[in-house]
Design a protein around this motif. Structure first.
Motif, short mmCIF file in Angstrom:
data_model
loop_
_atom_site.label_atom_id
_atom_site.label_comp_id
_atom_site.label_asym_id
_atom_site.label_seq_id
_atom_site.Cartn_x
_atom_site.Cartn_y
_atom_site.Cartn_z
N THR A 397 0.83 -1.21 0.00
CA THR A 397 0.00 0.00 0.00
C THR A 397 0.86 1.26 0.00
OG1 THR A 397 -0.10 0.10 2.42
CG2 THR A 397 -1.80 -1.19 1.31
N LYS A 398 2.18 1.07 0.12
CA LYS A 398 3.14 2.18 0.21
C LYS A 398 2.81 3.13 1.36
CE LYS A 398 4.27 1.86 -4.70
NZ LYS A 398 4.25 2.52 -6.03
N GLY A 399 2.29 2.56 2.43
CA GLY A 399 2.01 3.33 3.63
C GLY A 399 0.73 4.12 3.60
N ASN A 400 -0.09 3.93 2.56
CA ASN A 400 -1.37 4.64 2.47
C ASN A 400 -2.29 4.18 3.61
OD1 ASN A 400 -4.25 4.98 1.63
ND2 ASN A 400 -3.31 5.93 -0.17
N VAL A 401 -2.66 5.12 4.48
CA VAL A 401 -3.44 4.79 5.68
C VAL A 401 -4.82 4.23 5.32
CG1 VAL A 401 -4.56 5.75 7.74
CG2 VAL A 401 -2.24 6.44 7.15
N VAL A 402 -5.49 4.84 4.35
CA VAL A 402 -6.85 4.43 3.98
C VAL A 402 -6.83 3.01 3.41
CG1 VAL A 402 -8.86 4.93 2.54
CG2 VAL A 402 -7.56 6.81 3.56
N LYS A 403 -5.92 2.75 2.48
CA LYS A 403 -5.80 1.41 1.90
C LYS A 403 -5.46 0.38 2.98
CE LYS A 403 -4.19 2.14 -2.86
NZ LYS A 403 -3.04 1.89 -3.75
N THR A 404 -4.50 0.72 3.82
CA THR A 404 -4.06 -0.20 4.87
C THR A 404 -5.20 -0.50 5.83
OG1 THR A 404 -1.82 0.73 4.71
CG2 THR A 404 -2.32 -0.60 6.65
N PHE A 405 -5.99 0.52 6.15
CA PHE A 405 -7.13 0.32 7.06
C PHE A 405 -8.16 -0.63 6.44
CE2 PHE A 405 -11.39 1.38 8.53
CZ PHE A 405 -11.24 1.30 9.90
N ILE A 406 -8.46 -0.45 5.16
CA ILE A 406 -9.43 -1.31 4.49
C ILE A 406 -8.95 -2.75 4.45
CG2 ILE A 406 -10.56 -1.80 2.27
CD1 ILE A 406 -10.60 1.26 1.80
N ILE A 407 -7.67 -2.94 4.10
CA ILE A 407 -7.11 -4.29 4.06
C ILE A 407 -7.16 -4.92 5.46
CG2 ILE A 407 -4.98 -5.62 3.74
CD1 ILE A 407 -4.29 -3.54 1.49
N GLY A 408 -6.79 -4.15 6.47
CA GLY A 408 -6.82 -4.64 7.84
C GLY A 408 -8.23 -4.99 8.29
N LEU A 409 -9.20 -4.18 7.89
CA LEU A 409 -10.60 -4.41 8.26
C LEU A 409 -11.12 -5.72 7.66
CD1 LEU A 409 -13.18 -3.30 9.63
CD2 LEU A 409 -13.69 -2.12 7.48
N VAL A 410 -10.83 -5.93 6.38
CA VAL A 410 -11.27 -7.16 5.71
C VAL A 410 -10.60 -8.38 6.34
CG1 VAL A 410 -11.26 -8.44 3.53
CG2 VAL A 410 -11.76 -5.99 3.52
N ALA A 411 -9.28 -8.31 6.52
CA ALA A 411 -8.52 -9.44 7.08
C ALA A 411 -8.98 -9.74 8.51
CB ALA A 411 -7.04 -9.12 7.06
#
Length: 502
Positions: A397-411
């Motif tokens: 995600t190259k440190g993108n907070v929004v992307k990382t949050f979505i991936i974390g939420l799904v996982a």
């Protein structure tokens, strides 16, 4: 011909009988070793390993004792959690009609179950041997010296061992399969990892919990990139980290979470306060009783959140000298060749994006656990491990907070169901380990199942568990094919890269 046949049958019968007797004797030996408990067994094992790789006896003994003391500390912290939160959580479930039967034992219980079994007893030397074999055959470039996190491999092996009727074959198969797949994934993600964390050149992450989130990172990040302009949507992680301030400290989060659980457990007393107050000498005494209970649970949870990372430091202090010595041995044996040093993801969990997303997901995880249909697991002790979801996500995600949050939420959402599904097997393993060792870390509160986000919520662990428990021999065949294919693919890439480098 008939005589020849009889001789062969007799010979096979004798071999089977001797093999069966050998296995029974091995199980007796392992049972005796396991009865020591991890706090005694692991110092002995690490002292032997240290001496074998060239460390002085005194230094090896000290390293082993740090690990043993760490296990004693884990037992104390886990007992603190289970003794004080089992009743409030049960009250909470009854009041709000929640179906949360899986008690969060955290990674201390998982590690205790992992190392207090016939599989865990020898998992480190066996996996180090496999790692060396894969290195010299050019099937991997990673030397996994993150010895403490070998409990992840031992854990899935222990679960397989118990659900398959105390079968060492199944236990070691599950553990070794997980180990080999993780090594290949560490190799294949190493370049991406090192580019994102430039200070960690030559480092890979062979921890299966972290690597389990790599497929989520690749797949979801690819989908999000298909949305026009989504990559530009981001949040300043460094700025957010500063805004959290003291609220971002694990000890303060523990106080808030523990106090909130304590307050909700008294919900009936709040709604029918007059009846509750009648059981005391005065209204003030009733209020003080509730306040005392809430504050005590808050401080207890704060203690758990703070003490678990500090006790983890003991393990790292014990294992680091052995890891460093292993690194020296590998450097001498593979001088001039490209080798990755497999290290703990603890190296990078302080990244601003990791901290911000973890702190955002902690309250979300609790709410999800309450409202997700079919979920029976409420994360508590595992919240301290939330930071380990993201070390292998950020490079994609190259440190993108929004992307990382979505991936974390799904996982995390899927992971809650993994924990719920694996809970009966985890509980069976914990009960048997506690019965054999009386290790407080493995004691499950009566009427509950055992669970933990740490590795029990991972894709890799769950897939191996389902293949072993549900598909059995078919599952073994499928896992073997996948593992061999990954190893062959990895070797082909390593050989091709070495040719191109000449």
């Amino acid at each position: 011909m008939c005589c020849y046949f009889r001789k062969n049958v007799y010979f096979c019968t004798v071999i089977y009988a001797k093999t069966n007797n050998l296995i029974k004797k091995m199980e007796q030996v392992f049972s005796y070793i396991i009865s020591f408990g991890a706090s005694v067994m692991m110092p002995i094992l690490f002292t032997i390993i240290g001496v074998c790789i060239g460390m002085k006896f005194g230094k090896s003994l000290k390293s082993g004792l740090y690990v043993g003391v760490g296990f004693v500390g884990l037992g104390i912290v886990t007992a603190l959690l289970t003794n004080n939160f089992a009743t409030p959580l049960q009250a909470l479930s009854n009041i709000f009609h929640l179906d949360l039967k899986v008690f969060d034992m955290g990674w201390p219980a998982a590690a205790s179950v992992a190392y207090n079994t016939a599989v865990g007893a020898l998992i480190i030397p066996i996996c180090l041997g496999i790692n060396f074999l894969l290195l010299i055959t050019k099937c991997t470039r990673t030397v996994n010296i993150d010895l403490w996190n070998y409990w992840h491999f031992a854990f899935i092996g222990a679960v397989a061992y118990f659900v398959m009727g105390h079968s060492m074959l199944w236990g070691y198969f599950a553990a070794i399969t997980c180990y080999i797949i993780t090594l290949v994934m560490a190799d294949r993600t190493a370049d991406k990892f090192q580019k994102y964390y430039p200070d960690l050149d030559g480092i890979s992450i062979p921890q299966p919990f972290c690597q389990s989130f790599t497929p989520f990172a690749i797949g979801i990040n690819w989908l999000l990139d298909k949305i026009p302009g989504f990559s530009k949507l981001d949040i300043d992680a460094e700025g957010m980290k500063k805004k959290f301030g003291v609220l971002g400290e694990p000890i303060v989060l523990g106080l808030i979470v523990g106090g909130l659980i304590g307050a909700l457990a008294h919900w009936d007393h709040f709604t029918n306060f007059s009846a509750f107050a009648a059981t005391f000498d005065s209204t003030t005494d009733a209020v003080m009783a509730i306040l005392k209970s809430v504050l005590f649970l808050g401080v207890t949870m704060a203690a758990v959140m703070e003490l678990i990372p500090r006790i983890t430091r003991l393990f790292i202090d014990g294992l680091m000298p052995i890891s460093e010595k292993t690194k020296e041995v590998v450097a001498k044996k593979f001088h001039g060749k490209k080798v990755y040093i497999g290290m703990s993801p603890a190296l990078v969990i302080g990244h601003p994006t990791t901290l911000v997303v973890s702190l955002l997901l902690i309250p979300v995880a609790i709410v999800l656990a309450v409202f997700l249909p079919g979920n029976q697991f409420l994360p508590l002790a595992s919240l301290a491990g939330m930071f380990y979801l993201f070390p292998m996500v950020l490079p994609y995600t190259k440190g993108n907070v929004v992307k990382t949050f979505i991936i974390g939420l799904v996982a995390l959402t899927i992971g809650l169901y993994f924990v719920t599904d694996m809970a009966p097997a985890f509980t069976e393993a914990a009960h048997e380990v506690y019965a054999a060792t009386q290790d407080a870390a493995a004691r499950v509160p009566e009427g509950n199942y055992a669970g933990a986000l740490d590795f029990a919520s991972s894709l890799l662990g769950w897939v191996i568990y389902k293949c072993v428990n549900n598909l059995q021999w078919i599952g073994m065949g499928l896992l073997s094919i996948v593992t061999i294919a990954m190893v062959v693919w990895n070797r082909m890439r390593i050989v091709a890269e070495e040719k191109n480098a000449k």
